[in-house]
Structure formats: C-alpha cells, structure tokens
Design a protein around this motif. Structure first.
Motif, PDB file in Angstrom:
ATOM      1  N   PRO A 199      -4.805   5.619   4.847  1.00 41.12           N
ATOM      2  CA  PRO A 199      -3.622   5.504   5.854  1.00 41.12           C
ATOM      3  C   PRO A 199      -3.600   6.841   6.647  1.00 41.12           C
ATOM      4  O   PRO A 199      -2.935   7.908   6.266  1.00 41.12           O
ATOM      5  CB  PRO A 199      -2.659   5.929   4.423  1.00 41.12           C
ATOM      6  CG  PRO A 199      -3.333   6.673   3.303  1.00 41.12           C
ATOM      7  CD  PRO A 199      -4.967   6.272   3.430  1.00 41.12           C
ATOM      8  N   LEU A 200      -3.725   6.213   7.910  1.00 38.88           N
ATOM      9  CA  LEU A 200      -3.879   7.339   8.949  1.00 38.88           C
ATOM     10  C   LEU A 200      -2.755   8.300   9.207  1.00 38.88           C
ATOM     11  O   LEU A 200      -2.586   9.276   9.685  1.00 38.88           O
ATOM     12  CB  LEU A 200      -4.383   6.593  10.420  1.00 38.88           C
ATOM     13  CG  LEU A 200      -5.792   5.883   9.975  1.00 38.88           C
ATOM     14  CD1 LEU A 200      -6.091   5.251  11.485  1.00 38.88           C
ATOM     15  CD2 LEU A 200      -6.610   6.902   9.613  1.00 38.88           C
ATOM     16  N   GLN A 209      -0.493  12.074  -3.236  1.00 39.07           N
ATOM     17  CA  GLN A 209       0.477  11.843  -3.890  1.00 39.07           C
ATOM     18  C   GLN A 209       1.043  10.355  -4.229  1.00 39.07           C
ATOM     19  O   GLN A 209       1.516   9.824  -5.323  1.00 39.07           O
ATOM     20  CB  GLN A 209       1.662  12.730  -3.579  1.00 39.07           C
ATOM     21  CG  GLN A 209       2.908  12.719  -4.551  1.00 39.07           C
ATOM     22  CD  GLN A 209       3.760  14.095  -4.443  1.00 39.07           C
ATOM     23  OE1 GLN A 209       4.043  14.402  -3.410  1.00 39.07           O
ATOM     24  NE2 GLN A 209       3.451  14.813  -5.636  1.00 39.07           N
ATOM     25  N   GLU A 210       0.457   9.504  -3.269  1.00 44.03           N
ATOM     26  CA  GLU A 210       0.749   8.163  -3.327  1.00 44.03           C
ATOM     27  C   GLU A 210       0.284   7.516  -4.269  1.00 44.03           C
ATOM     28  O   GLU A 210       0.954   6.718  -4.859  1.00 44.03           O
ATOM     29  CB  GLU A 210       0.456   7.661  -1.933  1.00 44.03           C
ATOM     30  CG  GLU A 210       0.462   6.064  -1.837  1.00 44.03           C
ATOM     31  CD  GLU A 210      -0.246   5.385  -0.538  1.00 44.03           C
ATOM     32  OE1 GLU A 210       0.469   4.852   0.218  1.00 44.03           O
ATOM     33  OE2 GLU A 210      -1.322   5.656  -0.189  1.00 44.03           O
ATOM     34  N   LEU A 211      -0.982   7.897  -4.747  1.00 43.88           N
ATOM     35  CA  LEU A 211      -1.794   7.387  -5.874  1.00 43.88           C
ATOM     36  C   LEU A 211      -1.271   8.111  -7.267  1.00 43.88           C
ATOM     37  O   LEU A 211      -1.655   7.280  -8.213  1.00 43.88           O
ATOM     38  CB  LEU A 211      -3.146   7.356  -5.739  1.00 43.88           C
ATOM     39  CG  LEU A 211      -3.574   6.780  -4.509  1.00 43.88           C
ATOM     40  CD1 LEU A 211      -5.282   7.090  -4.270  1.00 43.88           C
ATOM     41  CD2 LEU A 211      -3.496   5.133  -4.474  1.00 43.88           C
ATOM     42  N   ALA A 250     -11.574   9.615   1.717  1.00 46.64           N
ATOM     43  CA  ALA A 250     -11.521   8.316   1.185  1.00 46.64           C
ATOM     44  C   ALA A 250     -12.342   8.295  -0.166  1.00 46.64           C
ATOM     45  O   ALA A 250     -11.835   7.815  -1.136  1.00 46.64           O
ATOM     46  CB  ALA A 250     -12.599   7.526   2.098  1.00 46.64           C
ATOM     47  N   LEU A 251     -13.352   9.252  -0.331  1.00 49.19           N
ATOM     48  CA  LEU A 251     -13.691   9.806  -1.753  1.00 49.19           C
ATOM     49  C   LEU A 251     -12.770  10.256  -2.701  1.00 49.19           C
ATOM     50  O   LEU A 251     -12.879   9.833  -3.897  1.00 49.19           O
ATOM     51  CB  LEU A 251     -15.117  10.505  -1.663  1.00 49.19           C
ATOM     52  CG  LEU A 251     -16.480   9.866  -0.914  1.00 49.19           C
ATOM     53  CD1 LEU A 251     -17.377  11.174  -0.666  1.00 49.19           C
ATOM     54  CD2 LEU A 251     -16.673   8.944  -1.685  1.00 49.19           C
ATOM     55  N   ALA A 252     -12.027  11.236  -2.099  1.00 54.18           N
ATOM     56  CA  ALA A 252     -10.879  11.928  -3.032  1.00 54.18           C
ATOM     57  C   ALA A 252      -9.969  10.778  -3.438  1.00 54.18           C
ATOM     58  O   ALA A 252      -9.459  10.892  -4.757  1.00 54.18           O
ATOM     59  CB  ALA A 252     -10.246  12.657  -2.239  1.00 54.18           C
ATOM     60  N   ARG A 253      -9.863   9.822  -2.748  1.00 52.88           N
ATOM     61  CA  ARG A 253      -8.779   8.625  -3.230  1.00 52.88           C
ATOM     62  C   ARG A 253      -9.451   7.719  -3.973  1.00 52.88           C
ATOM     63  O   ARG A 253      -8.809   7.294  -5.146  1.00 52.88           O
ATOM     64  CB  ARG A 253      -8.203   7.840  -1.848  1.00 52.88           C
ATOM     65  CG  ARG A 253      -7.244   8.799  -1.058  1.00 52.88           C
ATOM     66  CD  ARG A 253      -6.833   7.903   0.101  1.00 52.88           C
ATOM     67  NE  ARG A 253      -6.420   6.725   0.040  1.00 52.88           N
ATOM     68  CZ  ARG A 253      -5.158   6.171  -0.276  1.00 52.88           C
ATOM     69  NH1 ARG A 253      -4.177   7.100  -0.379  1.00 52.88           N
ATOM     70  NH2 ARG A 253      -4.880   4.755  -0.395  1.00 52.88           N
TER      71      ARG A 253
END
Length: 338
Positions: A199-200, A209-211, A250-253
């Motif tokens: 999400p750029l 926090q979105e997740l 990306a890996l963190a998400r």
C-alpha cells in the motif's frame, strides 16, 4: 599530467624565444601536442570531474581533499574512479558495486553501457549483472560454461514460466489447461517479485497497524524494528522507500498473515547481505512450507531442500537439497563434455 605540464613550459619558452625558436623545438612541441590529444588530454579534466561526481564526490573539493581523510568505502570508490579514467582496452572490475549506493550504481551501469572497452566483471549484484552483461561465464566444480545474455537469462531464462507457475498455483492466473487448486487447510502468503501489493500511500507504521488493529504503538514499532525500521522513520510513506526497504516492508507484512505456505518470488533481489542472512534464519525456524523462486545460489544452498528446475521448455523435479542438485548437474555437464 606530466605531458600537460611540459607543454605549458614549452609554450612559455616559445614566447620567450620569439623569432629565435628552432625547427627542432617546434617539431618537439608539435609532437607533444599531438600525443597529448591522442591520450585524451584535452578532455581528461572534464572526464575526471564527471566520474568523481557520478561516484558521489564533489569535483572541486576532490582537488584538495587528501586520501588519508577518506573512509574505507570512499577509498573503494576512488579506486573504481581511477580504473574508469585510465586509458585501457580491457576493464577488470571485481565487485565494483560493493561501496556504491543506488544512485551511484545506476550511474555506473549507464557508464559501462556506453564504454568502448571490453569489461569483465565479477559481481554478486544480480540487478547490476542484468543491466550490463551480454555474456556469462559460470565456473564451478573445475568446469566452466558460457551463456549468451544477462544473469536472469543464465540460472533460469526470462519467460521460462517460474512466476507464471506461482500465479497459476495461487489462483491469480487461469491455467492454460487442466486445473489448479489450493488445499482447504492451506493459507498462502505471496511475496511478489514486483512488490506490487504494497500500500504505497500508507506510512510504514499504518501498513502494519492495518493488519494488527489492536496493537499499540510499541508493539507495532517492535515488529518493525525486527525488519530494520526504527524511530521517526516508521512514519515515512511506503511510496518513498527504496527497493530494499520495500522488500523488507513486504516481508514484515507477510509475517503477520498467519500463513502456513510462504510463496517467495525473488525475495533477496533488493536485500543486502545482512538482511538476506536474517531471512535465511527466519525461514529455517519457520514451521510451514516455503515455495520460492530465486537466482541467488548462496541463498538456495542455505534454505532449499527440494528443487524444481525450469529450463524454458519443462520443469525437472530433484528430490534433494539445492547443493546436491548443483553437484548432480556438474557431474552431468562433465559427462556430456567428455
């Protein structure tokens, strides 16, 4: 530079002699000017300035700054600059991007693509090899093989179907024929090579926090810290991040997805050595299954326990770790050559 100084001294002497100048003096003066031009003397100042600026130095400051004042990385860049400036027919570069950032690496790629010299380069920077190479010499197990094209065309050719296979497997692409489905107990998470699902417009903090809506600020920052993000940096917009930072994001998400199947498409492309090692350790400790596409042989040696090799026309299943597949392929190559 010695010749330039001599020509300047000759010009002053010429003014002093006036009509008394000898034929031999004029002939020597003309010869030196011609040699100076052949060596690129009339453009070398501008060429030096261009290379220094391209490699991140201030051209004017560089005229007085001492080598003893430079860091190890800066000295590496000066050594590279000296090689690029020197007149030569063959340029030998051993890991030239080691001390370069993204901007200077891009500049070097452009410089080498325009160079008249033949360039032989040793590098572990795959994006760099993709940008500049026209031929690959692969040396392993006391044998060597040559390949036409860049790095991606050498470990697996573009268009061989690796990424398409993943897309089909995960339902993002319709099968050419037959059917593909994920088992009901499988929850996949996909690390895309192009990082297109980030999400750029969100900040680094908000993207986590979105997740995890119930996490407090400390929990979010602790998670991001494990992937190299800290302090006020976590409030940067993802669209402003570099390629390596986006890969870490990306890996963190992905680690928050509660997946039991990780699908990783070129996960090390934008990572430095330290972060690749962190990823290797994380995969070793991961309890689920991992399906990955990679051209990074060192990475594959550490993590791959089974190999599906795509050669452009078919896939070959090798039921064993990557290091054994390498040895098997080397034996087959020697046997075919003999």
């Amino acid at each position: 530079m010695v010749l330039e100084q001599r020509i300047a001294e000759q010009a002053m002497k010429l003014g002093e002699l006036g009509e008394q100048v000898t034929h031999d003096f004029l002939e020597r003066f003309g010869h030196d000017q011609e040699r100076f031009a052949d060596l690129g003397g009339y453009i070398y100042h501008a060429r030096v300035d261009a290379v220094l600026q391209g490699l991140g130095f201030d051209a004017e400051e560089s005229k007085t700054r001492l080598m003893s004042s430079l860091s190890g990385g800066e000295r590496g860049r000066v050594g590279l600059a000296a090689q690029l400036i020197a007149p030569a027919d063959l340029l030998l570069l051993d890991e030239p991007t080691d001390h370069l950032d993204l901007d200077t690496t891009t500049w070097l790629e452009d410089w080498l693509k325009e160079a008249d010299e033949t360039v032989i380069v040793v590098s572990h920077d795959r994006a760099f090899l993709d940008a500049i190479c026209t031929n690959i010499l692969h040396m392993e197990a006391r044998t060597s093989e040559t390949y036409k094209g860049n790095y991606s065309q050498f470990v697996g050719p573009s268009g061989a179907g690796k990424s398409s296979f993943i897309s089909t497997l995960l339902g993002d692409r319709a099968p050419a024929r037959g059917a593909a489905r994920i088992g009901g107990s499988i929850t996949p998470a996909w690390f895309r090579q192009d990082l297109a699902d980030l999400p750029l417009r969100l900040s680094i903090f908000d993207a986590i926090q979105e997740l995890r809506a119930l996490w407090n600020r400390g929990q979010v920052q602790n998670h991001l810290g494990a992937f190299g993000f800290g302090g006020e940096e976590v409030f940067r917009e993802i669209g402003t991040l570099s390629g390596g930072e986006r890969a870490r994001m990306a890996l963190a998400r992905m680690t928050l997805s509660r997946a039991n199947l990780l699908v990783l498409d070129e996960p090390t492309n934008h990572l430095d050595v330290e972060n690749i090692e962190v990823l290797e350790d994380a995969l070793d400790e991961y309890d689920g299954s991992v399906l990955l596409v990679s051209h990074d042989r060192a990475f594959l040696r550490e993590v791959a326990t089974r190999v599906w090799w795509f050669d452009g026309t078919r896939s070959i299943d090798f039921d064993g770790p990557f290091i054994e597949w390498e040895a098997d392929r080397a034996r087959c190559t020697v046997k075919a050559a003999g």
